[in-house]
Structures are given as structure tokens and as C-alpha cells.
Design an enzyme around this catalytic site. Sequence first.
Site, mmCIF file in Angstrom:
data_model
loop_
_atom_site.group_PDB
_atom_site.id
_atom_site.type_symbol
_atom_site.label_atom_id
_atom_site.label_comp_id
_atom_site.label_asym_id
_atom_site.label_seq_id
_atom_site.Cartn_x
_atom_site.Cartn_y
_atom_site.Cartn_z
ATOM 1 N N CYS A 280 1.605 -17.100 -27.468
ATOM 2 C CA CYS A 280 0.676 -17.685 -28.456
ATOM 3 C C CYS A 280 1.298 -18.861 -29.210
ATOM 4 O O CYS A 280 0.592 -19.631 -29.858
ATOM 5 C CB CYS A 280 0.222 -16.626 -29.448
ATOM 6 S SG CYS A 280 -0.504 -15.201 -28.650
ATOM 7 N N HIS B 24 -2.037 -19.785 -35.953
ATOM 8 C CA HIS B 24 -2.506 -19.130 -34.730
ATOM 9 C C HIS B 24 -3.614 -18.139 -35.101
ATOM 10 O O HIS B 24 -3.447 -17.319 -36.001
ATOM 11 C CB HIS B 24 -1.332 -18.415 -34.063
ATOM 12 C CG HIS B 24 -1.751 -17.483 -32.973
ATOM 13 N ND1 HIS B 24 -2.680 -17.834 -32.012
ATOM 14 C CD2 HIS B 24 -1.381 -16.196 -32.697
ATOM 15 C CE1 HIS B 24 -2.855 -16.822 -31.187
ATOM 16 N NE2 HIS B 24 -2.081 -15.815 -31.590
ATOM 17 N N ASN C 206 -8.533 -14.006 -30.270
ATOM 18 C CA ASN C 206 -7.189 -14.547 -30.053
ATOM 19 C C ASN C 206 -7.134 -15.196 -28.668
ATOM 20 O O ASN C 206 -7.121 -14.495 -27.663
ATOM 21 C CB ASN C 206 -6.179 -13.400 -30.175
ATOM 22 C CG ASN C 206 -4.743 -13.858 -29.976
ATOM 23 O OD1 ASN C 206 -4.487 -14.983 -29.543
ATOM 24 N ND2 ASN C 206 -3.815 -12.972 -30.282
HETATM 25 C C1 LIG Z 1 -4.557 -4.140 -33.433
HETATM 26 C C2 LIG Z 1 -4.853 -3.923 -34.910
HETATM 27 C C3 LIG Z 1 -6.155 -4.605 -35.272
HETATM 28 C C4 LIG Z 1 -5.004 -2.416 -35.128
HETATM 29 O O1 LIG Z 1 -5.273 -2.184 -36.492
HETATM 30 P P1 LIG Z 1 -4.488 -1.031 -37.266
HETATM 31 O O2 LIG Z 1 -5.024 -0.994 -38.629
HETATM 32 O O3 LIG Z 1 -3.019 -1.315 -37.078
HETATM 33 O O4 LIG Z 1 -4.947 0.224 -36.478
HETATM 34 P P2 LIG Z 1 -4.064 1.366 -35.779
HETATM 35 O O5 LIG Z 1 -3.449 0.817 -34.525
HETATM 36 O O6 LIG Z 1 -3.177 1.986 -36.805
HETATM 37 O O7 LIG Z 1 -5.195 2.383 -35.377
HETATM 38 C C5 LIG Z 1 -5.947 3.061 -36.397
HETATM 39 C C6 LIG Z 1 -6.957 3.926 -35.689
HETATM 40 O O8 LIG Z 1 -7.974 3.093 -35.107
HETATM 41 C C7 LIG Z 1 -8.134 3.424 -33.733
HETATM 42 N N1 LIG Z 1 -8.545 2.225 -33.000
HETATM 43 C C8 LIG Z 1 -7.757 1.358 -32.323
HETATM 44 N N2 LIG Z 1 -8.526 0.399 -31.784
HETATM 45 C C9 LIG Z 1 -9.799 0.674 -32.122
HETATM 46 C C10 LIG Z 1 -11.013 0.035 -31.871
HETATM 47 N N3 LIG Z 1 -11.117 -1.086 -31.144
HETATM 48 N N4 LIG Z 1 -12.145 0.580 -32.379
HETATM 49 C C11 LIG Z 1 -12.092 1.689 -33.103
HETATM 50 N N5 LIG Z 1 -10.958 2.352 -33.387
HETATM 51 C C12 LIG Z 1 -9.820 1.838 -32.894
HETATM 52 C C13 LIG Z 1 -6.788 3.972 -33.307
HETATM 53 O O9 LIG Z 1 -6.916 4.760 -32.168
HETATM 54 C C14 LIG Z 1 -6.383 4.738 -34.530
HETATM 55 O O10 LIG Z 1 -7.051 5.967 -34.513
HETATM 56 P P3 LIG Z 1 -6.304 7.305 -35.011
HETATM 57 O O11 LIG Z 1 -5.968 7.058 -36.458
HETATM 58 O O12 LIG Z 1 -7.339 8.346 -34.807
HETATM 59 O O13 LIG Z 1 -5.102 7.424 -34.145
HETATM 60 C C15 LIG Z 1 -3.707 -4.453 -35.805
HETATM 61 O O14 LIG Z 1 -2.556 -3.654 -35.643
HETATM 62 C C16 LIG Z 1 -3.363 -5.861 -35.496
HETATM 63 O O15 LIG Z 1 -4.156 -6.748 -35.696
HETATM 64 N N6 LIG Z 1 -2.128 -6.131 -35.035
HETATM 65 C C17 LIG Z 1 -1.718 -7.465 -34.667
HETATM 66 C C18 LIG Z 1 -2.367 -7.825 -33.363
HETATM 67 C C19 LIG Z 1 -2.187 -9.251 -33.002
HETATM 68 O O16 LIG Z 1 -2.561 -10.106 -33.718
HETATM 69 N N7 LIG Z 1 -1.610 -9.467 -31.823
HETATM 70 C C20 LIG Z 1 -1.430 -10.734 -31.272
HETATM 71 C C21 LIG Z 1 -0.336 -11.479 -31.921
HETATM 72 S S1 LIG Z 1 -0.094 -12.970 -31.090
#
Ligand SMILES: CC(C)(COP(=O)(O)OP(=O)(O)OC[C@H]1O[C@@H](n2cnc3c(N)ncnc32)[C@H](O)[C@@H]1OP(=O)(O)O)[C@@H](O)C(=O)NCCC(=O)NCCS
Length: 331
Positions: free
Chosen positions: A116, A256, A286
Amino acid sequence: MSILRSAGILGTGHYAPEKILTNEDLEKIVDTNDEWIRTRTGIETRHIAADDENTSDLCVKAVEKALEAAHLTAQDIDFVIVATTSPDYIVPSTACMLQNKLGISHVGAMDLTAACSGYVYALAVASQMVKSGMYEHILIVGAEILSRLVNWKDRSTCILFGDGAGAAVVGPTDEGYGLLSSDLGADGSLGSILSIPAGGTAERITQESIDSGRAYVHMEGQEVFKAAVRHMGKTTVAALEKAGLSGKDVDMFIAHQANDRIIQAVAKRLKVPEDKMYVNVNRYGNTSAASVGIALDEAVRKGRIKRGDIVVLSAFGSGLTWGCDVLKWNY
Ligand SMILES: CC(C)(COP(=O)(O)OP(=O)(O)OC[C@H]1O[C@@H](n2cnc3c(N)ncnc32)[C@H](O)[C@@H]1OP(=O)(O)O)[C@@H](O)C(=O)NCCC(=O)NCCS
């Protein structure tokens, strides 16, 4: 051949495939919902490439607009850099595919892999080539079809990504304008938190790697989130300092477009107000290496950037990689 002249962006363009995938569409593919996706990421829609579109095809469409904006033709280009993690092929490079499609199959061309952060890396590299006098007009393109590399059964990643391309022509500009400074960084020790484990020489693609999801994007979301805020903040401060500037000098901050919460957290650290940021993650998701280029082109075309403005491009991605370019806008 002049030594260390100023180099800047002479024109920008972008392209996003026609097909739009909404959060409601995703509800039919995985166990998710619009509210979860919007509140966690800010994403509402993303573009998905058609089956007959390859990454180099997206590049061509973005480049045509960038060349037009720069009042140049492909014949004026003497080097091509494509930043991508989703190339047409492992070899030949997507840059070679692109220069052939542009009818300039005599010029140098290479792909650059910084995930990215690719567009920010490519702009820094191209600018140095122009500053040194090595080349006159360099095409840089960040382009991705990540929809072909995500696991459509993994709800924590497939909702995040989209396809597109952002391009720019880099060339000589007025003294004191263009790229003022860059800061590029990486930490390979954290490579595994955002990766595609299988598909290279370390782990070949097998039916098992496809079935287990190891041939697709793997991400430890919360670790990536924390690292993104930390490194994008630090690299932006470092690049601004190299230019003798600070957050209060920024006229346009383009981060980004991975997640609205990450962008807001970084802007807050830098004390950049909302009206000096450009955000379109809600419409594109993204798009990895394409994201900064697409956002920059939209900001330029909407008249949000004028000559003399301090424009800051900041990115973060797999590698881990991060980087920031500071420009004094030259047109
Ligand atoms: C991916 C992201 C949105 C997840 O959000 P989060 O608040 O960290 O969520 P978690 O991974 O802790 O998951 C929380 C819960 O939501 C659930 N969940 C994950 N994806 C889901 C979705 N698409 N829809 C609904 N629930 C979802 C998980 O299974 C988890 O459930 P549980 O508590 O029963 O286990 C976040 O971590 C993020 O944005 N990270 C950076 C990603 C990024 O930008 N990557 C590219 C960088 S270049």
C-alpha cells in the site's frame, strides 16, 4: 544534463472499474452487515474489476487521463514505474505490459513492490531520477486488482479491499516547487501480520493452500491497525521535518485510504484539521498501491489543491512498509 533540478507531478489521473460492490452486496456473500463495516472502517462501496480487465488495463486508463492533464503524450515518456501487489503476471512485469500497451516499448519499465506504500515509494524514486537529470518524464502508477487475491470466505478481510489505479506524470518543475522531501521506511520483522503466505518460492500454490486460504490475503487486523497509526504518524512528521515544516503548514493531507479510523487518528496526531484532508475510502475501500494516487487525482480535479500548497502523501502497508512525500504543488 542539469544536476538536482526540481521535480514534481505534472498531471494526475485515475480509473476505477465500473462494477460497484456495496456493503449490502457483501451481506449476501459473507456473514457481515453494513453497520459493522461502516462503523469499523468507514467503507460503503468498492469497485471490482471485470473478468476481462487486468491490472495493466486499469493502468492504461489512469495513465491516459494523467497524460492529458500533463498536456503530454505517451511518446514524451522515458521511464515507467508500476507499484502493485497484484501484477498481471509474476513475470513479465506489469510495467512492461503497460509500456507495450501505450506503444512505447522502447523505454525502461519496472514494477515496484511496497504494497500500500507503493505510490509514495514510486513518487520518491521517480522524482530522484528526474532531479538527477537521468530522465525527463516518468510515469508512475499504483494499480491493484485485489479482488482476485482476497479470500471471499474471510469476512474480516474481503470487506476491506477494492480495485483501481492512480497515475501521475513526474517531470522537471520550477525551482523550489515539486517534491520537497520523502521519508521511506520498512520493518520486515512484522511481515507476517499482513501477507499472502502462499504463491511465491517460499510456499508454492497447491490445492491445499487454496483450500486453507493461504493463497489469499491474511491479516491480523488489530496489530496492523496499531502499526499503521504509529508508523504513518512518525513517517509524516519525519518527512515534514526534512522539509523544515510541521503539521500546521499542511494544506492538503492525503493518507493511504485503508480505514477512516486510521486516517482520522493520524490526522489528529499531526493536528491537521478535517478541511485539509481528502478522504474517499467510503467509495473505494482499500485499493492498496492505488489509493493515494486515486485520492490525489480526485482532490486535484475537485480544485482542492492549488499552486504553492503543501501537499502531504502518506502511506502504510504490508512489509511492513511506510512512507511520506511532501510536495509544494507546482500547478
Ligand atoms: C479489520 C478491522 C476493521 C477489524 O476491526 P476490529 O475492531 O479490530 O475487529 P476484530 O478483528 O477485533 O473483530 C471483532 C469481532 O467482529 C467480527 N468480525 C470480523 N469481521 C467482520 C465483518 N466483516 N462483519 C461482522 N463481524 C466481523 C470478528 O469475528 C469478531 O467477532 P468475535 O468478537 O465474536 O470474535 C480492523 O482491525 C482494521 O481496520 N484493521 C486494519 C486493517 C487495514 O487497514 N489493513 C490494511 C492496511 S494497509
